[in-house]
Design an enzyme around this catalytic site. Structure first.
Site, short mmCIF file in Angstrom:
data_model
loop_
_atom_site.label_atom_id
_atom_site.label_comp_id
_atom_site.label_asym_id
_atom_site.label_seq_id
_atom_site.Cartn_x
_atom_site.Cartn_y
_atom_site.Cartn_z
N CYS A 82 -88.31 -47.23 35.21
CA CYS A 82 -87.20 -48.16 35.45
C CYS A 82 -87.40 -49.49 34.72
CB CYS A 82 -86.98 -48.35 36.94
SG CYS A 82 -85.43 -49.16 37.29
N HIS A 192 -85.11 -42.93 37.13
CA HIS A 192 -86.02 -42.77 38.26
C HIS A 192 -86.38 -41.29 38.43
CE1 HIS A 192 -85.78 -46.79 40.16
NE2 HIS A 192 -84.64 -46.85 39.49
N GLU A 194 -88.52 -39.99 40.31
CA GLU A 194 -88.78 -39.69 41.72
C GLU A 194 -87.50 -39.49 42.50
OE1 GLU A 194 -88.77 -42.62 40.38
OE2 GLU A 194 -88.16 -44.17 41.82
#
Lengths: 212, 257
Positions: A82, A192, A194
């Site tokens: 990010c 992102h 995740e």
């Protein structure tokens, strides 16, 4: 057993990053830390970031982590997330101009009135949601991830590396920008992983096994 | 190639349990937020929104645990709304694993709260929820007002003006619910959605009134929404998220499949 240090310098919640890494690499030791020794000793380093670049650089300095992050970026498998890739560049135009770590050459610029290239319609900023990444080259971190897979993005500024050979992935939002930059042991993604379901988890798994 | 329009299922949670009965086939526990979130993730939901409708603030802590559990197993963005009133509420939800919080009444009570939250945590995680109702008479030019307390209490605030202001205060996104349409299955208030979308520069999530898959597509194509939120059509297994996406794709909308 590999150890992965997620650098915690107070910029955003890192629980999801840690959980996702533990999920894909149960054998790895994942630590969320601001401790210099932990970071220096870890086999792999994750450099996240959220919020504004000014706060990000200020907190890095506050925790006395600037040199440690630079060292890690030059020496071991290093994943920027990010705001991470933005902080690695020389300069960001956010907050009236902020100097970055200068690990990679380039600048960070704002999405200024992006338009749909076909319809000419105004696009919203932040660039928020699932967008495609066109992989540039056969980087080991792309292994098992189909070309043009979608990842979750949320950002208003984007990296503009000085040199196209640093680009490992392109994304279109009104125009093409470098959503992934990479060099040697560094792989830094604007999205992102995740929060990017299967494609993101695969990328994190690849990172846990990456030996550049 | 480009950004996909999002489909977001919304779950109402009361004291840690999903209510309004989710009716998937073969679900073991229809009230378990983790199991339901996992289902929606598998179906291809782009995000999940939890609305905490717990009445007592003593039971609010339960929501934190729900978010922690879901975020440990489901790796897509999570939004939590309901009862977010202080910077500390925001922090606790983000630390538990939420990616965004949705602020509604607290913004109306004190608009500066939105600015403070956006400055502290970043615009990307602050969603402002707007519940609006049409207040114009037939023949008049359209006008919508913000209502609170489930659409019962008028505030006198113009919805379009409010959206613009929240945009300026640093909201990263707007969750727009038409209280006229909510629960009716007659489709979004497209005029309202479009008015808010065109008045702002941030993404808009349309909500309230979805009864068919065409309603979802209309929200994007006619309402100019960036994402669509629905509850009952997914909960009651009338349609899966994947069916909804295929339908939207057939109408020319870019989706993640």
């Amino acid at each position: 057993m590999t150890s992965i240090a997620i650098i915690d310098y107070g910029m955003g919640n890192l629980r999801s990053v840690a959980k996702a890494l533990e999920h894909v690499a149960p054998q790895a030791r994942v630590i969320v830390t601001q401790n210099r020794q932990d970071i220096l000793q870890a086999d792999r380093v994750v450099f996240p970031g959220q919020g504004s670049i000014r706060d990000c650089m200020r907190e890095l300095a506050h925790w006395n982590l600037v040199d440690v992050v630079r060292d890690a970026a030059l020496g071991k498998p290093f994943l920027g997330l990010c705001l991470g890739p933005q902080a690695l560049l020389d300069f960001s135009e956010e907050n009236d101009g902020v100097a970055g770590l200068g690990v990679l050459p380039g600048r960070v610029v704002r999405f200024a009135d992006p338009r749909d290239p076909v319809t000419g319609e105004r696009l919203k900023v932040p660039h928020m949601g699932w967008n495609q990444v066109r992989q540039a080259g056969n980087h080991p971190l792309w292994r098992g991830i189909p070309q043009d897979s979608r990842f979750y993005f949320v950002h208003s500024y984007y990296p503009r590396p000085a040199d196209e050979t640093l680009v490992a992935g392109w994304t279109c939002y009104g125009f093409e920008f470098a959503s992934v930059i990479a060099r040697d042991n560094i792989f830094a993604v604007q999205f992102h992983p995740e929060k990017s379901a299967q494609a993101g988890l695969r990328l994190l798994a690849n990172f846990a096994n990456w030996n550049p | 190639m480009g950004l996909a329009k999002r489909i977001i299922p919304c779950l109402d949670v009361d004291r840690g349990r999903v209510v309004k009965g989710v009716k998937f086939v073969e679900i073991r526990d229809a009230g378990d937020p983790v199991e339901i979130a996992r289902r929606y993730d598998k179906q291809g939901a782009d995000e999940i929104t939890f609305l905490d409708i717990t009445a007592s603030s003593d039971d609010r802590e339960t929501m934190v645990h729900v978010v922690e559990q879901v975020a440990s197993e489901v790796f897509i963005p999570l939004t939590v709304g309901g009862g977010i009133r202080t910077l500390d509420d925001v922090r606790r939800m983000l630390n538990a694993g939420a990616d965004k919080v949705s602020i509604n009444t607290a913004a109306i009570a004190r608009p500066e709260f939105v600015r403070e939250a956006a400055e502290r945590f970043g615009n990307q995680c602050i969603v402002v929820a707007i519940d609006a109702k049409a207040v114009h008479q037939p023949g008049e030019s359209p006008r919508w007002e913000i209502f609170t307390h489930g659409g019962r209490r008028p505030t006198g605030i113009d919805a379009v003006e409010w959206a613009r202001r929240m945009n300026a205060y640093g909201a990263g996104e707007i969750l727009l619910t038409s209280m006229d349409r909510d629960g009716t299955k007659r489709g979004f208030d497209l005029e309202l959605t479009r008015a808010i979308s065109e008045a702002t520069t941030i993404p808009i999530i349309a909500s309230g009134g979805v009864g068919t898959l065409d309603h979802l597509a209309d929200g994007i194509l006619l309402g100019k929404a960036d994402a669509v939120l629905a509850a009952s059509i997914f909960h009651f297994a009338e349609y899966t998220i994947e069916q909804a996406k295929r339908h939207m794709q057939a109408r020319g909308i870019e989706v993640r499949l």
